[in-house]
Design an enzyme around this catalytic site. Structure first.
Site, short mmCIF file in Angstrom:
data_model
loop_
_atom_site.label_atom_id
_atom_site.label_comp_id
_atom_site.label_asym_id
_atom_site.label_seq_id
_atom_site.Cartn_x
_atom_site.Cartn_y
_atom_site.Cartn_z
N LYS A 147 20.86 -23.70 -96.37
CA LYS A 147 22.24 -23.93 -95.94
C LYS A 147 22.54 -25.43 -95.94
O LYS A 147 21.63 -26.24 -95.79
CB LYS A 147 22.44 -23.38 -94.53
CG LYS A 147 22.46 -21.86 -94.42
CD LYS A 147 22.69 -21.43 -93.00
CE LYS A 147 22.65 -19.92 -92.82
NZ LYS A 147 23.78 -19.24 -93.47
N ARG B 127 20.14 -8.51 -92.85
CA ARG B 127 20.09 -7.09 -93.24
C ARG B 127 18.65 -6.68 -93.56
O ARG B 127 18.30 -5.51 -93.42
CB ARG B 127 21.04 -6.85 -94.42
CG ARG B 127 20.70 -7.60 -95.66
CD ARG B 127 21.86 -7.71 -96.64
NE ARG B 127 22.88 -8.66 -96.19
CZ ARG B 127 24.00 -8.91 -96.84
NH1 ARG B 127 24.29 -8.28 -97.96
NH2 ARG B 127 24.87 -9.79 -96.35
N1 BES Z 1 23.60 -15.82 -90.11
C1 BES Z 1 24.38 -15.81 -91.30
C2 BES Z 1 25.82 -15.35 -91.03
C3 BES Z 1 26.71 -16.38 -90.39
C4 BES Z 1 27.35 -17.35 -91.16
C5 BES Z 1 26.97 -16.33 -89.04
C6 BES Z 1 28.19 -18.26 -90.55
C7 BES Z 1 27.82 -17.25 -88.43
C8 BES Z 1 28.44 -18.21 -89.19
C9 BES Z 1 23.78 -14.84 -92.31
O1 BES Z 1 22.41 -14.72 -92.30
C10 BES Z 1 24.14 -15.32 -93.67
O2 BES Z 1 23.70 -16.37 -94.03
N2 BES Z 1 24.93 -14.54 -94.40
C11 BES Z 1 25.36 -14.90 -95.71
C12 BES Z 1 25.22 -13.67 -96.59
C13 BES Z 1 25.45 -13.96 -98.05
C14 BES Z 1 24.36 -14.84 -98.59
C15 BES Z 1 25.48 -12.64 -98.79
C16 BES Z 1 26.79 -15.35 -95.62
O3 BES Z 1 27.57 -14.75 -94.87
O4 BES Z 1 27.14 -16.32 -96.28
MN MN Z 2 21.47 -16.20 -93.52
#
Ligand code: BES
Ligand code: MN
Ligand code: ZN
Length: 491
Positions: A270, A345
């Protein structure tokens, strides 16, 4: 693996607020008085003077009247009398707590209403206590302190209020615990630490607690949790909790929480911005499941509840899961990992399968799962999806009672094709759109048709500002929702 840095240990929220139902405030240095818009008078100073001082009795408005030697009076605007509901009561108590931040002994005069007094009392305790509670590392911040709260009402109401106070205190303690767990940095609250906390507090709360370590996870074939943990020096932990009611359970429920103690994104690292600095809260789902379960015995839950906390961090390293790797989940489903940042997931899937093996009546999972949910609903509403109208209906009813709003998105099977892999059973990511829905569709593959609902709290786990019972920072969101749901669940 222990940390080299001298982190202070995670400490439990120890301060115990004393709350009582009384006919007249005795200890309080500030007393909240509720003022309705449709009442002609404003107690103490009259309507004319109140409006000179800029006070109109609309919800959220407050006016602090200096008291000389006597306690200060805090006028609390409440809008129309007929609009008073439990959420409003909670927010009135929160407004009082915020209006006089230096006062640690508060009282609130509870107006007569159609609402059940025990529920009014619980809501008032929740509002005042949670509005004052800010997670703070190391030492407790002075302005977060609240030592005593007196609920003021006539003699005839005191017994009902006392019953509600007891309930409110349990709910507050649980929500605070989730705030603390979610607020504690990832380097401090490691999966191992979550296991320790679960053993300590869970056992004290009458739960059966099993801390399942790496070797046992290998035996169980939990390839989702193990896969995500590959990049980390911290070993993964699955905490399995069980609450057994006295006598035959009226129903059997499983709760599954995402416990990513820090989500760096894995090799799909990230960026280093503000929002991603909140990824220590990526275990809020697990925190809410755990904290909710610590309340069940005290609140006399008649359902059996099994909880799964799926804990690991999601780190990049030479041993990390690669993009394109294939992992084998509990139950044998193979998953092609397109994006290591869609890790929630993966860890949830193993637990969903384990829950189906327990032959429960229903499964509810809760997770900070998708940024798309934050974009869709903002920070005040969580997304829900599921395969069963009755369960979704029960969740929505609980949500309304505790004022933790949820909104349903469709579990749209038309998008299921986006999860199809050419070399495995599933991909862990859909297309660029409808990200919350495709994430839920992924989870749906693992529940074997058992009644199930999924709560996406990516937006609500963290608040950008103080608002009602919520404070800026980690909110503890979902804790009271799950408690209410588990207490009222009927199969
Ligand atoms: N923990 C994150 C989701 C999240 C993002 C929570 C921003 C709070 C604020 C999750 O693990 C994630 O990174 N999800 C990705 C999924 C994508 C790669 C399909 C997302 O939402 O970008
Ligand atoms: Mn994530
Ligand atoms: Zn995550």
């Amino acid at each position: 693996m222990t940390h080299k840095a001298p982190y202070p240990p995670f400490e439990l929220p120890v301060r115990r607020l004393s709350v009582g139902a009384v006919e007249a405030a005795a200890e309080a240095t500030a007393v909240g008085v509720v003022v309705f818009a449709d009442d002609d008078d404003v107690p103490g100073i009259g309507a004319a003077r109140a409006s000179e001082l800029g006070f109109t009795p609309k919800p959220g408005a407050t006016l602090v009247l200096a008291g000389g030697d006597a306690p200060v009076t805090v006028l609390l605007g409440a809008g129309q009398r007929s609009a008073l509901d439990l959420a409003a009561v909670r927010n009135l108590a929160a407004a009082l707590a915020r209006a006089v931040p230096a006062h640690t002994h508060l009282a609130i005069e509870l107006p007569l209403s159609e609402l059940a007094d025990s529920e009014v009392a619980a809501a008032a305790v929740e509002g005042a206590a949670l509005a004052r509670y800010v997670y703070r590392i190391g030492a407790e911040s002075d302005d977060a302190r609240l030592d005593s709260l007196e609920l003021v009402a006539g003699q005839a109401r005191l017994d009902d209020l006392a019953a509600g106070i007891a309930r409110g205190e349990v709910l507050v303690r649980a929500a605070k615990l989730t705030r603390d767990l979610a607020g504690t940095p990832g380097g401090m609250l490691t999966p191992t630490q979550v296991g320790r906390v679960a053993l300590e507090i869970g056992a004290a709360a009458g739960l059966e607690v099993e801390v399942v370590g790496e070797d046992e996870l290998v035996e169980l074939g939990c390839g989702g949790l193990l896969g995500v943990s590959l990049g980390s020096e911290e070993p993964p932990v699955m905490v399995k909790l069980r609450y057994r009611p006295e006598g035959t359970p009226s129903g059997r429920l499983a709760l599954v929480g995402k416990g990513i103690t820090y989500d760096a994104g894995g090799l799909a690292l990230k960026p280093g911005d503000e929002i991603h600095a909140t990824m220590k809260n990526d275990m809020t789902g697990a925190g809410a499941v755990f904290a909710a379960m610590t309340a069940l015995k005290e609140l006399g839950c008649t359902n059996e509840v099994i909880g799964y906390l799926m804990c690991t961090d999601n780190m990049p390293s030479g041993s990390a899961l690669r993009l394109g790797d294939i992992i084998v989940m509990r139950g044998g489903t193979t998953v092609e990992v397109i994006n290591t940042d869609a890790e929630g997931r993966l860890v949830m899937a193993d637990a969903l399968v384990l829950a189906t093996e327990e032959k429960v009546d229903a499964i509810v999972d809760i997770a900070t799962l998708t940024g798309a949910c934050l974009r869709t609903f903002g920070t005040e509403i969580a997304g829900v999806m599921g395969n069963n109208e009755a369960i979704l209906g029960q969740l929505k009813a609980a949500s309304a009672r505790v004022d933790e709003p949820v909104w349903e998105l469709p579990l749209a099977h038309r998008y299921r094709g986006e999860l199809t892999s050419t070399i495995a059973d599933l991909r862990n990511m859909g297309g660029v759109n409808a990200g919350s829905i495709t994430a839920a569709l992924f989870l749906n593959e693992f529940v074997a048709g058992i009644p199930w609902a999924h709560i996406d709290i990516a937006g609500t786990a963290q608040s950008p500002a103080d608002r009602g019972w919520i404070n800026k920072g980690t909110t503890g969101w979902g804790t009271r929702l799950l408690i209410d749901f588990a207490l009222n669940f009927s199969a």
